[in-house]
Motif scaffolding. Structure first.
Motif, PDB file in Angstrom:
ATOM      1  N   ALA A 178       4.306  -0.312  -5.682  1.00 41.62           N
ATOM      2  CA  ALA A 178       3.607   0.783  -5.511  1.00 41.62           C
ATOM      3  C   ALA A 178       4.547   1.932  -4.712  1.00 41.62           C
ATOM      4  O   ALA A 178       4.132   3.159  -5.210  1.00 41.62           O
ATOM      5  N   SER A 182       5.513   5.415  -6.533  1.00 38.71           N
ATOM      6  CA  SER A 182       4.955   6.549  -5.938  1.00 38.71           C
ATOM      7  C   SER A 182       6.176   7.632  -5.638  1.00 38.71           C
ATOM      8  O   SER A 182       5.930   8.766  -5.650  1.00 38.71           O
ATOM      9  N   SER A 188       0.891   9.784  -4.875  1.00 38.03           N
ATOM     10  CA  SER A 188       0.400   8.295  -4.629  1.00 38.03           C
ATOM     11  C   SER A 188      -1.126   8.397  -5.324  1.00 38.03           C
ATOM     12  O   SER A 188      -1.408   7.262  -5.578  1.00 38.03           O
ATOM     13  N   VAL A 191      -0.432   6.772  -9.126  1.00 37.55           N
ATOM     14  CA  VAL A 191      -0.064   5.369  -8.752  1.00 37.55           C
ATOM     15  C   VAL A 191      -1.391   4.592  -8.384  1.00 37.55           C
ATOM     16  O   VAL A 191      -1.607   3.530  -9.031  1.00 37.55           O
ATOM     17  N   TYR A 192      -2.190   5.102  -7.412  1.00 41.84           N
ATOM     18  CA  TYR A 192      -3.358   3.973  -7.176  1.00 41.84           C
ATOM     19  C   TYR A 192      -4.449   4.158  -8.013  1.00 41.84           C
ATOM     20  O   TYR A 192      -5.051   3.171  -8.563  1.00 41.84           O
ATOM     21  N   ILE A 212      -1.826  -1.807  -3.424  1.00 45.89           N
ATOM     22  CA  ILE A 212      -0.985  -0.583  -4.182  1.00 45.89           C
ATOM     23  C   ILE A 212      -1.481   0.432  -3.583  1.00 45.89           C
ATOM     24  O   ILE A 212      -0.480   1.602  -3.328  1.00 45.89           O
ATOM     25  N   SER A 216       1.754   3.000  -2.093  1.00 45.30           N
ATOM     26  CA  SER A 216       1.638   4.258  -2.621  1.00 45.30           C
ATOM     27  C   SER A 216       1.541   5.288  -1.670  1.00 45.30           C
ATOM     28  O   SER A 216       2.281   6.302  -1.536  1.00 45.30           O
ATOM     29  N   CYS A 217       0.971   5.031  -0.450  1.00 42.91           N
ATOM     30  CA  CYS A 217       1.177   5.895   0.781  1.00 42.91           C
ATOM     31  C   CYS A 217       2.435   6.087   1.375  1.00 42.91           C
ATOM     32  O   CYS A 217       3.201   7.079   1.557  1.00 42.91           O
ATOM     33  N   GLY A 219       5.502   5.188  -0.343  1.00 39.80           N
ATOM     34  CA  GLY A 219       6.121   5.920  -0.988  1.00 39.80           C
ATOM     35  C   GLY A 219       6.096   7.476  -1.081  1.00 39.80           C
ATOM     36  O   GLY A 219       7.049   8.096  -1.199  1.00 39.80           O
ATOM     37  N   SER A 220       4.675   7.836  -1.011  1.00 40.23           N
ATOM     38  CA  SER A 220       4.760   9.371  -0.547  1.00 40.23           C
ATOM     39  C   SER A 220       5.315   9.802   0.608  1.00 40.23           C
ATOM     40  O   SER A 220       6.100  10.984   0.523  1.00 40.23           O
ATOM     41  N   SER A 250       0.655   3.133   6.438  1.00 39.14           N
ATOM     42  CA  SER A 250       0.617   2.266   5.245  1.00 39.14           C
ATOM     43  C   SER A 250       1.259   0.781   6.059  1.00 39.14           C
ATOM     44  O   SER A 250       0.649  -0.178   5.438  1.00 39.14           O
TER      45      SER A 250
END
Length: 562
Positions: A178, A182, A188, A191-192, A212, A216-217, A219-220, A250
């Motif tokens: 994730a 992201s 994000s 992706v979520y 995820i 994704s958080c 990745g952001s 995250s």
């Protein structure tokens, strides 16, 4: 292939919708709106709520970031206020996941149809920007709906089922994948929503879906860090807060999920499943609560954090020039006072224009200094435009005079920048370069002293120095040609550009002197030591230089407000 086509189409609609929404919202953001937002941002709760409203309405963090960075760069809002707005925007934006988790496809199609017709109609041009923004917002939602529904065929794909069996329900892998997705998609939310679709259709477990959200958080935050590498000053402070916030949130949330699953302590999963909602809506609450709890904690620690950020990434000299010193807190209650404040800001412009000549002396870039000065001019112009409809009869002539000066200052900035660029093309040893640079700058500084002091002797000197210089420039051209008759066409053209620019500058300075003389008197300014103070860089007049913003070699002059 149907699966990948749905995912690709959903991401495409989402990306184009974000672009349409952000691009059209920029044209709708007025100076008055930015000023109002800046006042609310300085109060934590009000700023958070304001940011959340923007996040809900726009569903676009790039749009909110555009507004926030705009007010931050001009000094209309502090770093603390900017961070408060973005935290609220993050929370408001998470509500998009809850919207997508509801049955709103029919409503979205109606919005697409109506706004699309309005945006392309020649009879509704005045509503084109707002209709296009709404069309973009509807495309975002529709793209996410398509993305969520496209995961259904995955449940019936043997290769995917085999892959998930090999993974064995790994939460860590879901977290890392994730974060990677992201970073690539730069969203994000997208992706979520994809994760929620897979969980609803039984492709992945609920626990993996929650992971995820957390990944994704992260990745952001990673993509935010990569995009902020070249940022400096206040913009860097805000960007790094987003990075630190997403990273810490995250990782902490992922650790808490492991604790909840292995020790049976009711935390996030138990909280969201306590609501009597559909599975997709319950999973959407994970995203909302994640940002909500994180923002609540950060609001209490915001003062300490911003002081730390300011020490790590202090404001750049160019930001100090751009930031308004006097007009940002005025509410147009007393137009006479407003005009006095605008007058003080205009004097700062003259000091910055004089600093352009340091780039000629030092052989450094003018771009960042000029950009800062033009932003300052833009803020003053917007401020004066906001006085229309508020001024009284006795202030009409004063406002008219200030607007005339503003136009003259804008033309003076343009001509001086052109002159400095032409001078920098000449060799360092060229007499014309030094003579013009020092001569014009000396007259500018003399006029600035006369404006600040109001001394009759200084005004008399300024009047004598400004005016028609066409005959002097003609003699200078002829002398330059006679000294070096071997000049080619390009070199001769450069000399003509320089002397013509000098003529224009002196013409504009004479107009400014006349305007200051003829305009109705403004209330007495603050003492000289409290307004514009131009500080030359160490040894700057001798040819050495200090680096400016982003290492471009721009001169550093500090303009101190009252």
């Amino acid at each position: 292939m149907d699966v990948f086509a749905g995912i690709a189409g959903g991401l495409g609609l989402f990306s184009v919708g974000m672009w349409l929404l952000t691009d059209n919202l920029r044209s709708l953001v007025s100076h008055r709106l930015r000023t109002t937002v800046s006042r609310l941002a300085e109060r934590r709760l009000a700023g958070f709520v304001c940011g959340a409203v923007f996040g809900i309405v726009t569903q676009s963090m790039p749009a909110l970031t555009f507004i926030t960075v705009g007010v931050l760069r001009t000094g209309l809002v502090t770093t603390k206020g900017a961070i408060t707005l973005l935290m609220g925007g993050n929370f408001g934006g998470t509500l998009l996941v809850l919207v997508v988790s509801s049955d709103i496809r029919l409503a979205v199609l109606y919005v697409l149809g109506v706004t699309g017709l309005v945006a392309t109609s020649e009879k509704a041009l005045r509503y084109k920007a707002i209709a296009s923004a709404l069309f973009g917002g509807a495309m975002i939602v529709f793209g996410l709906l398509l993305l969520k529904d496209s995961t259904l065929p995955l449940a019936h794909q043997p290769w995917f089922a085999g892959t998930m069996e090999w993974v064995g329900g790994s939460l860590l892998l879901a977290f890392l994948v994730a974060a990677l997705l992201s970073s690539i998609v730069q969203s994000s939310t997208a992706v979520y929503v994809l994760g929620i679709g897979m969980a609803v259709h039984g492709v992945i477990s609920v626990e993996q879906c929650i992971m995820i959200a957390y990944g994704s958080c992260l990745g952001s935050g990673l993509i935010q860090y990569l995009l902020s590498v070249r940022l400096t000053g206040s913009s860097r402070q805000v960007s790094m807060h987003q990075v630190a916030y997403n990273g810490a949130l995250s990782v902490a949330a992922a650790v808490l999920l492991y604790i909840e699953l292995h020790f049976g302590i009711p935390l996030m999963k138990a909280l969201v499943f306590s609501f009597d909602l559909s599975l997709s809506q319950q999973l959407a609450l994970v995203f909302i609560f994640l940002d909500g709890f994180g923002a609540l904690i950060m609001l209490f620690a915001l003062g300490v954090l911003t002081r730390w950020y300011e020490r790590l990434w202090p404001p750049t000299p160019m930001e100090e020039i751009t930031r308004v010193k006097f007009i940002h807190d005025h509410r147009f209650g007393d137009v006479g006072t407003a005009l006095t404040l605008a007058d003080l800001e205009q004097r700062r412009v003259m000091g910055v224009v004089s600093a352009y000549f340091d780039t000629v002396r030092q052989g450094t870039g003018l771009e960042s200094l000029r950009e800062a000065n033009r932003r300052l001019l833009s803020e003053i112009e917007n401020f004066l435009a906001g006085l229309h409809g508020h001024h009284t009869v006795e202030n009409t002539e004063k406002l008219s005079s200030m607007l005339t000066r503003q136009r003259l200052f804008s033309w003076l900035e343009e001509q001086t920048a052109g002159l400095c660029e032409a001078l920098r093309e000449l060799p360092q040893h060229d007499n014309l370069r030094g003579t013009v640079c020092e001569g014009v700058d000396a007259v500018l500084l003399q006029l600035l002293d006369a404006v600040e002091d109001g001394d009759r002797h200084d005004w008399a000197t300024a009047k004598e120095l400004t005016g028609d210089r066409s005959e002097m420039m003609r003699e200078m051209r002829n002398k330059h040609y006679s000294v070096d008759p071997s000049l080619d066409g390009g070199q001769r053209g450069r000399v003509i550009r320089i002397t013509n620019a000098v003529e224009q500058i002196f013409f504009l300075l004479s107009k400014l002197v006349h305007e200051f003389d003829a305009s109705p008197s403004l209330p007495s300014p603050v003492p000289k030591h409290d307004h514009v103070n131009v500080v030359t860089p160490p040894a700057g007049r001798n040819g050495s230089s200090e680096k400016g913003e982003e290492g471009d070699g721009s001169p550093i002059r500090t303009h101190v407000g009252g």
